[in-house]
Design an enzyme around this catalytic site. Structure first.
Site, short mmCIF file in Angstrom:
data_model
loop_
_atom_site.label_atom_id
_atom_site.label_comp_id
_atom_site.label_asym_id
_atom_site.label_seq_id
_atom_site.Cartn_x
_atom_site.Cartn_y
_atom_site.Cartn_z
N GLU A 143 24.39 -0.21 0.04
CA GLU A 143 24.75 1.12 0.48
C GLU A 143 25.84 1.07 1.54
OE1 GLU A 143 21.38 3.14 1.99
OE2 GLU A 143 20.62 3.74 0.03
N ARG A 193 3.65 6.17 -0.20
CA ARG A 193 2.46 5.72 0.51
C ARG A 193 2.37 6.46 1.84
NH1 ARG A 193 4.91 2.66 4.49
NH2 ARG A 193 6.81 1.56 3.91
N LYS A 248 13.97 1.86 -4.84
CA LYS A 248 15.08 2.58 -4.24
C LYS A 248 16.19 2.82 -5.27
CE LYS A 248 14.36 0.90 0.49
NZ LYS A 248 13.17 0.11 0.27
#
Length: 669
Positions: free
Chosen positions: A200, A292, A116
């Site tokens: 975040e 994925r 990320k």
């Protein structure tokens, strides 16, 4: 196309891959842990290889053992499924070094987008809007705390290496940051083998919308529209649907194009998902990319008519994408509900045990049920608690919602607690029906989402009594068939008596209330004396516990499952449980001794926060228990003091185990 592939996963995704491979004429090799020796995916595959003990770190996360299993069995390629090693660049590189084709993106793309932190930095450089946050490599606690303060609370701590809500914590104030950071890192390390995190800004009432993208090795890249995954609990998706409700055609084109640009920036190949946060104002922020296949991919398959696993296999074998963008058509609406072995009444604690009764309705054009368990299987503490994915399709969203409700009412689970009734209640909520969803939906409406009430007690007692009497009649007939003289009057089991009615008494307990039911055999059935009056009942037992009954002319079908002296009655999507009181058996139940704190489920102790002699307030965190890859904090039941600790970090405990001795504070202290 491949001749043989190895599937480096378990559960429903392993079963799904095996089914697709079989349809394409590809032989399959399953891998499994000691806990999964009897699992469906092991039985379905052409070959199976034992990896090691139940713990994922010693089995499904062992790259060396998986590579060796592929080498020994002659597999040409490895499909990682999702979870475990599916987003592990080291695994992709190890496959390449062993001359195995990794059915997924190249390691470079996994590193760029699977992390990320790197993905955020890459998107920021490309000018894609991202959620404000810290995505740096410095993982020092002080650095992360300073970043959180600069961003402004509340913030999200998120595992860098994975998803599924694991390693994700909301923090509302600086004083709670250290504890939540430690817990997030432990969960991330346990689930993904990597404890790195990012920070975040927490965005209030956002929608979670993700785009399914696909690329081949020849430079072709398409999207298969978007999914709305906003219905989440503890940052784990619960209900997903495609397409996202309420998007305009322009918004759909824009978000699809942004997703393709993100994938093209890293030379992506294979299936992937670009995830976005959509704020209340409609602003769209790039959140992350999952390199994925996703758990929720079936809703995309239902609205596009494509098999994404087949696409994966074809692309990995060097073929071009089956369709160009202009030939991918969106049709209807699909919704997926995740069925978990967890107890909503106990804070959604994972539930373990044997699936005594497990029934899912048959699949059809409108219905798909993906599951990795069967009736009789053991649900363990070692892996994810998902039992099945219930996926429905219809021409529009309102029709799909109605179909999902009907399907959930046809599912039956006995032996472990589940979120089945809770899911049914969620789909009945008027705001869900309207499509007014965001990631805070469950938290905001939690008190309104309640399981359906149990059927009226007289109906439950009548069905339970009829089931017991029919079983007794079957047993009597079986014994009679063993009698040598077939003309003996004792060969009959009709309830007829020479003098008077055949009368028996059944006693049940429901909670603290006991019921005594008089049952009198009559020519047209059995007369039952119930709390609210007498009725005549008759019926027949079918397979799998199904009971077809007539209650004073009202005909209905229920399921009654008996475990020892416990009877579970399932009717119209609701259930109730009774205990059949056997007068010959001891019925006393020992009370749990006070002054002790017990484990609410089997698990492993990951943190002990209490010390002997310490005085604590009610609700104070005492022990952190890990079960099914998630952490659960056990608090003090009341004001008091910790007398003695019985276990330490790393110990495995069973449900009901006494974790510590506790002295309850006297009133006034």
């Amino acid at each position: 196309m491949f001749e043989k592939i190895l599937i480096a996963n378990r559960g429903e995704i392993a079963c799904r891959i095996i089914r697709t491979a079989r349809r394409l004429g590809i032989r399959t090799v399953a891998v499994y842990s000691e806990a999964d020796a009897q699992a469906p995916h092991v039985a379905m595959a052409d070959e199976a290889v034992l990896l090691g003990p139940a713990a994922a770190r010693e089995s499904y996360l062992r790259i060396d053992r998986i590579i060796e299993a592929a080498r020994r069995t002659g597999a040409e390629a490895v499909h990682p499924g999702y979870g475990f090693l599916s987003e592990n660049a080291d695994f992709a590189e190890a496959c390449a070094a062993a001359r195995l084709i990794f059915i997924g993106p190249p390691a470079s793309a996994i590193r760029a987008m699977g992390s990320k932190q790197e993905a955020k930095a890459l998107m920021e450089q490309a000018g894609v809007p991202i959620v404000p946050g810290y995505h740096g490599a410095d993982q020092d606690e002080g650095t992360l705390l300073r970043a959180a303060k600069e961003i402004g609370f509340p913030v999200l701590i998120k595992a860098s290496a994975g998803g599924g809500g694991k390693g994700m914590r909301r923090v509302d104030r600086a004083s709670a940051f250290a504890a939540e950071l430690a817990a997030a890192k432990r969960e991330a390390l346990s689930a993904f083998g990597d404890d790195r995190v990012l920070i975040e800004k927490f965005i209030a009432q956002p929608r979670h919308i993700e785009v399914q993208i696909f690329a081949d090795g020849q430079g072709n890249l398409v999207h298969l529209f978007e999914r709305d995954c906003s219905i989440q609990r503890r940052y784990q998706k619960v209900v997903e649907e495609a397409p996202a409700f309420g998007l305009t055609p322009e918004q759909r084109r824009e978000i699809g194009a942004t997703a393709i640009a993100a994938a093209r920036a890293v030379g992506y190949v294979g299936a992937g998902t670009v995830e976005f946060i959509v704020g209340e104002s409609g602003s769209v922020y790039f959140m992350e990319m999952n390199t994925r296949l996703q758990v929720e991919h079936p809703v995309t398959e239902m609205v596009t008519g494509q098999d994404l696993v087949e696409w994966q296999l074809r692309v990995a074998a060097g073929e071009v994408l089956p369709l160009t963008q202009d030939r991918i058509v969106l049709a209807g609406h699909a919704i997926e509900a995740r069925l978990y072995a967890e107890d909503p009444a106990r804070g959604f604690l994972p539930s373990v045990g044997r699936l005594v009764h497990f029934h899912l309705p048959p699949e059809s054009f409108n219905l798909r049920t993906d599951s990795g368990v069967r009736q009789g299987d053991e649900v363990s503490i070692h892996y994810d608690a998902m039992l099945a994915k219930i996926v429905v399709w219809d021409e529009n969203r309102p029709a799909a919602v109605r179909r999902l409700r009907k399907t959930l009412s046809s599912c039956e689970i006995i032996g472990v607690a589940s979120n089945l009734d809770w899911l049914a209640a969620l789909t009945r909520h008027p705001r869900f029906e309207e499509g007014a969803v965001d990631t805070g939906f469950i938290e905001r409406h939690e008190t309104e989402i309640a399981a359906p009430p149990a059927p009226p007690i007289d109906i439950v007692l009548a069905l339970a009594s009829l089931h017991v009497l029919l079983r007794r009649e079957e047993d009597a007939k079986a014994r009679a068939r063993r009698v040598v003289d077939s003309w003996s009057p004792w060969h009959s089991a009709t309830g007829w008596r020479l003098n008077g009615d055949a009368r028996s008494v059944l006693r049940f307990r429901r909670g603290d209330v006991e019921f005594e039911i008089a049952a009198i055999a009559q020519p047209d059935g059995v007369r039952l004396t119930l709390p609210k009056g007498s009725i005549t009942v008759w019926g027949a037992l079918e397979e799998a516990g199904e009971l077809r009954a007539d209650l004073d002319g009202r005909r209905l079908t229920a399921t009654v499952v008996r475990q020892a002296n416990l009877l579970t009655v399932l009717l119209d999507g609701a259930s109730d449980r009774l205990e059949l009181l056997d007068p010959l058996a001891l019925t006393a139940v020992a009370e749990a001794p006070s002054g002790r704190l017990t484990a609410p489920m089997p698990g492993r102790i990951v943190e002990v926060l209490a010390r002997p002699g310490e005085t604590v307030k009610r609700g104070a965190a005492l022990i952190v228990l890990e079960a099914m890859k998630m952490e659960h904090t056990i608090g003090a039941p009341s004001d008091g003091a910790v007398a003695e600790l019985h276990y330490s970090v790393g110990d495995l405990v069973e449900e009901g185990t006494t974790l510590l001795s506790f002295t309850v504070a006297e009133a006034g202290q």
